[in-house]
Scaffold this active site. Structure first.
Site, PDB file in Angstrom:
ATOM      1  N   ASP A 114       0.909  -1.129   0.000  1.00 23.93           N
ATOM      2  CA  ASP A 114       0.000   0.000   0.000  1.00 23.93           C
ATOM      3  C   ASP A 114       0.952   1.183   0.000  1.00 23.93           C
ATOM      4  OD1 ASP A 114      -1.403   2.288   0.915  1.00 23.93           O
ATOM      5  OD2 ASP A 114      -3.022   0.968   1.535  1.00 23.93           O
ATOM      6  N   HIS A 115       1.145   1.816  -1.133  1.00 24.49           N
ATOM      7  CA  HIS A 115       2.276   2.742  -1.216  1.00 24.49           C
ATOM      8  C   HIS A 115       2.119   3.943  -0.277  1.00 24.49           C
ATOM      9  CE1 HIS A 115      -0.211   5.087  -4.028  1.00 24.49           C
ATOM     10  NE2 HIS A 115       0.643   6.065  -3.892  1.00 24.49           N
ATOM     11  N   GLU A 155      -7.430  14.616  -5.387  1.00 27.43           N
ATOM     12  CA  GLU A 155      -6.588  14.592  -6.586  1.00 27.43           C
ATOM     13  C   GLU A 155      -7.177  15.529  -7.633  1.00 27.43           C
ATOM     14  OE1 GLU A 155      -4.588  10.634  -7.461  1.00 27.43           O
ATOM     15  OE2 GLU A 155      -6.675  10.092  -7.136  1.00 27.43           O
ATOM     16  N   HIS A 162      -5.627   2.884   1.116  1.00 29.18           N
ATOM     17  CA  HIS A 162      -4.904   4.050   1.644  1.00 29.18           C
ATOM     18  C   HIS A 162      -5.629   4.749   2.794  1.00 29.18           C
ATOM     19  CE1 HIS A 162      -2.821   3.242  -1.980  1.00 29.18           C
ATOM     20  NE2 HIS A 162      -3.485   4.049  -2.787  1.00 29.18           N
ATOM     21  N   LYS A 195      -4.406  18.930  -5.386  1.00 28.36           N
ATOM     22  CA  LYS A 195      -3.850  17.623  -5.031  1.00 28.36           C
ATOM     23  C   LYS A 195      -3.325  17.740  -3.606  1.00 28.36           C
ATOM     24  CE  LYS A 195      -1.318  13.735  -5.439  1.00 28.36           C
ATOM     25  NZ  LYS A 195      -1.955  12.440  -5.374  1.00 28.36           N
TER      26      LYS A 195
HETATM   27  C1  BG6 Z   1      -3.306   4.726  -6.365  1.00 31.50           C
HETATM   28  C2  BG6 Z   1      -4.648   4.813  -7.035  1.00 31.50           C
HETATM   29  O1  BG6 Z   1      -3.285   3.670  -5.439  1.00 31.50           O
HETATM   30  O2  BG6 Z   1      -3.015   5.952  -5.721  1.00 31.50           O
HETATM   31  C3  BG6 Z   1      -4.716   5.987  -7.986  1.00 31.50           C
HETATM   32  O3  BG6 Z   1      -4.905   3.611  -7.734  1.00 31.50           O
HETATM   33  C4  BG6 Z   1      -4.277   7.263  -7.297  1.00 31.50           C
HETATM   34  O4  BG6 Z   1      -6.023   6.124  -8.514  1.00 31.50           O
HETATM   35  C5  BG6 Z   1      -2.953   7.083  -6.577  1.00 31.50           C
HETATM   36  O5  BG6 Z   1      -4.171   8.277  -8.284  1.00 31.50           O
HETATM   37  C6  BG6 Z   1      -2.603   8.292  -5.739  1.00 31.50           C
HETATM   38  O6  BG6 Z   1      -1.301   8.160  -5.234  1.00 31.50           O
HETATM   39  P1  BG6 Z   1      -0.407   9.428  -4.901  1.00 31.50           P
HETATM   40  O7  BG6 Z   1       0.822   8.854  -4.269  1.00 31.50           O
HETATM   41  O8  BG6 Z   1      -0.147  10.120  -6.201  1.00 31.50           O
HETATM   42  O9  BG6 Z   1      -1.216  10.287  -3.978  1.00 31.50           O
END
Ligand code: BG6
Length: 492
Positions: free
Chosen positions: A179-180, A218, A242, A348
């Site tokens: 889960d980044h 976003e 997330h 964002k």
């Molecule tokens: C991803 C989603 O997990 O996270 C995307 O699938 C989203 O839809 C993205 O745009 C957002 O990640 P970050 O790190 O750019 O906020």
């Protein structure tokens, strides 16, 4: 120990290009990777090693934190990269891959450690795992770990099925589910701020906190991912993972030790304490969903969701949702957690706001200014930092009270050059630290929670609200907080 052969499945894809190659390069430049590693890029498309290395170079030039030139340092880095075209349904290809891996392992003295990174559609995780085993790739003298991307399933039953397939081959301790958001500096800082400071923890409960808000907004639309997204929607794409992960980090109890299992045990307790929705009426009363219509973003007219490529022109998929979530335990009884996320919103940003209750007796009430609540804000993305908003006397006035901020701007100090989430996560997976990866029980409980919402939404779509691109989502999302006497921070 980071000596590793990295197997990158999906090596010609977007994730590899934007995140994985640059992350490996940063780890190399920071000497976290050493020299005892190899990267095997895998995809169906034929590519020579030279072409592959040139793809990697282009991606690093475009996306990495470090500049790269085609010099000696680059050549010795690129020497660690090889490419092999692989049909993932063909076991013979995996046997050949094993030979390639053995050769590289010897060449770079890796010692048998293997990290399989599947930047692939989840439907393929099961068969790839199976073929890794059949092809003999797991028979090494070192460790073998599987790193997989989200989405982990579509709902609880599909996630269970996927998990069962993977677990036939890998033990839970060797499965690293990404889960980044957990790799982001400021998300990891939530634990530190809470558990390494004396001043916050005593206030971290329902006696002093009135509500917590998590916003993940976003500006982008669905871009070229319409096919995936139309099937998924914001709840599954961002909510199940997330957002609930960040909520768990905010709500968890202090672990007795900062070990991966102790930390994840505490997060699981939060997921178990989420107040599940019992009826569709409850879901409707506590959630809002929306979809962007055509609108104006920074002076430019943009298409509505239903006009996007690969999206059903009559789609009822949500690109926005917000929810009121309760964690039913002693610490959080009665404190709403409001979460919201959406595409095509005005900015964002990812922020977590803790709103504190008012002072018990406002001795300033007679003055004309109403006291603003204290706020503690974690800025996760794109700015990183923490700020605390409090009330102070306006200088020179006769007791006029104004909100002021103590602002720790991390990105101003170290620049926007802090490690990317993927750097941290790749490094952690290679050295066997699973703290910031999701364990199966967390994933399952998160699906259980989200599935109830999705089921109620499926019954009827008449509460899907359209919002013009460039706005803060449906008006109903403001009412959700209004009903409780709160408002979204920052006010919008
Ligand atoms: C991803 C989603 O997990 O996270 C995307 O699938 C989203 O839809 C993205 O745009 C957002 O990640 P970050 O790190 O750019 O906020």
């Amino acid at each position: 120990m980071t000596n590793t052969v990295f197997f990158l499945f999906g090596a010609t894809g977007d994730l590899a290009r934007r995140k994985l190659f640059p992350a490996i390069y940063s780890l190399y430049r920071e000497r976290k990777l050493g020299d005892r590693f190899a990267v095997i890029g895998l995809a169906r498309r034929p590519r020579t090693n030279e072409q592959f290395r040139s793809d990697v170079l282009e991606s690093i030039k475009e996306f990495a934190r470090y500049n790269v030139t085609k010099d000696e340092q680059w050549e010795s880095f690129a020497d660690h990269f090889e490419y092999m075209s692989l049909d993932i349904n063909n076991v013979d290809g995996f046997r050949e891959l094993n030979t390639v891996a053995d050769r590289l392992d010897k060449k770079f003295e890796v010692g048998g450690n293997r990290l399989f990174y599947l930047a692939l559609a989840p439907e393929l995780f099961g068969s790839v795992s199976h073929n890794l085993k059949e092809g003999g790739l797991l028979e090494t003298s070192g460790w073998s770990r599987l790193v997989i991307e989200k989405p982990f399933g579509y709902d609880l039953p599909s996630a269970e099925k996927l998990n069962a397939e993977i677990r036939q081959v890998f033990e839970e301790k060797d499965v690293y589910r990404i889960d980044h958001y957990l790799g982001k500096e400021m998300v990891q800082n939530i634990n530190v701020l809470r558990f390494a400071n004396a001043i916050f923890e005593p206030l971290w409960n329902n006696r002093y906190i009135s509500n917590i808000q998590i916003t993940l907004s976003e500006t982008v639309g669905v871009e070229e991912r319409g096919g995936y997204y139309d099937h998924s929607g914001a709840l599954r794409d961002m909510g199940q993972n997330h957002m609930l992960q960040m909520l768990a980090m905010m709500a968890m109890e202090p672990p007795s030790r900062m070990s991966p299992e102790d930390i994840r045990d505490e997060k699981v307790k939060v997921f178990r304490s989420l107040r599940g929705f019992q009826t569709s009426e409850e879901v409707r009363a506590n959630t809002v969903r929306g979809q962007y219509a055509t609108g104006n973003m920074k002076g430019k007219q943009v298409a509505g969701y239903r006009q996007e490529d690969k999206v059903n022109p009559e789609s009822m998929t949500e690109t926005y949702f917000s929810a009121r979530v309760f964690v039913d335990n002693f610490r959080w009884a009665g404190v709403p957690f409001y979460i919201r996320t959406g595409k095509r919103l005005p900015v964002k940003t990812t922020e977590v706001v803790v709103e504190f209750k008012n002072v018990p007796n406002n001795v300033y009430l007679s003055k004309k200014h109403k006291l603003e609540p204290n706020l503690l804000v974690f800025r996760v993305n794109p700015m990183e930092g923490i700020y605390f908003k409090m009330n102070a006397k306006q200088p020179g006035s006769e007791g006029t009270i104004v909100p002021v901020a103590m602002d720790f701007c991390q990105s101003c100090q170290v620049g926007l050059n802090t490690p990317e989430a993927y750097e941290r996560l790749l490094y952690d997976a290679a050295r066997g630290d699973s703290t910031y990866f999701t364990r199966w029980d967390e994933v399952a409980l998160a699906w259980q929670y989200v599935d109830k919402i999705a089921a109620a939404w499926r019954e009827s779509s008449d509460n899907l609200c359209l919002y013009p691109a460039g706005t803060w989502g449906p008006e109903e999302a403001h009412q959700l907080l209004d009903e409780d006497g709160f408002r979204w921070w920052p006010v919008n």
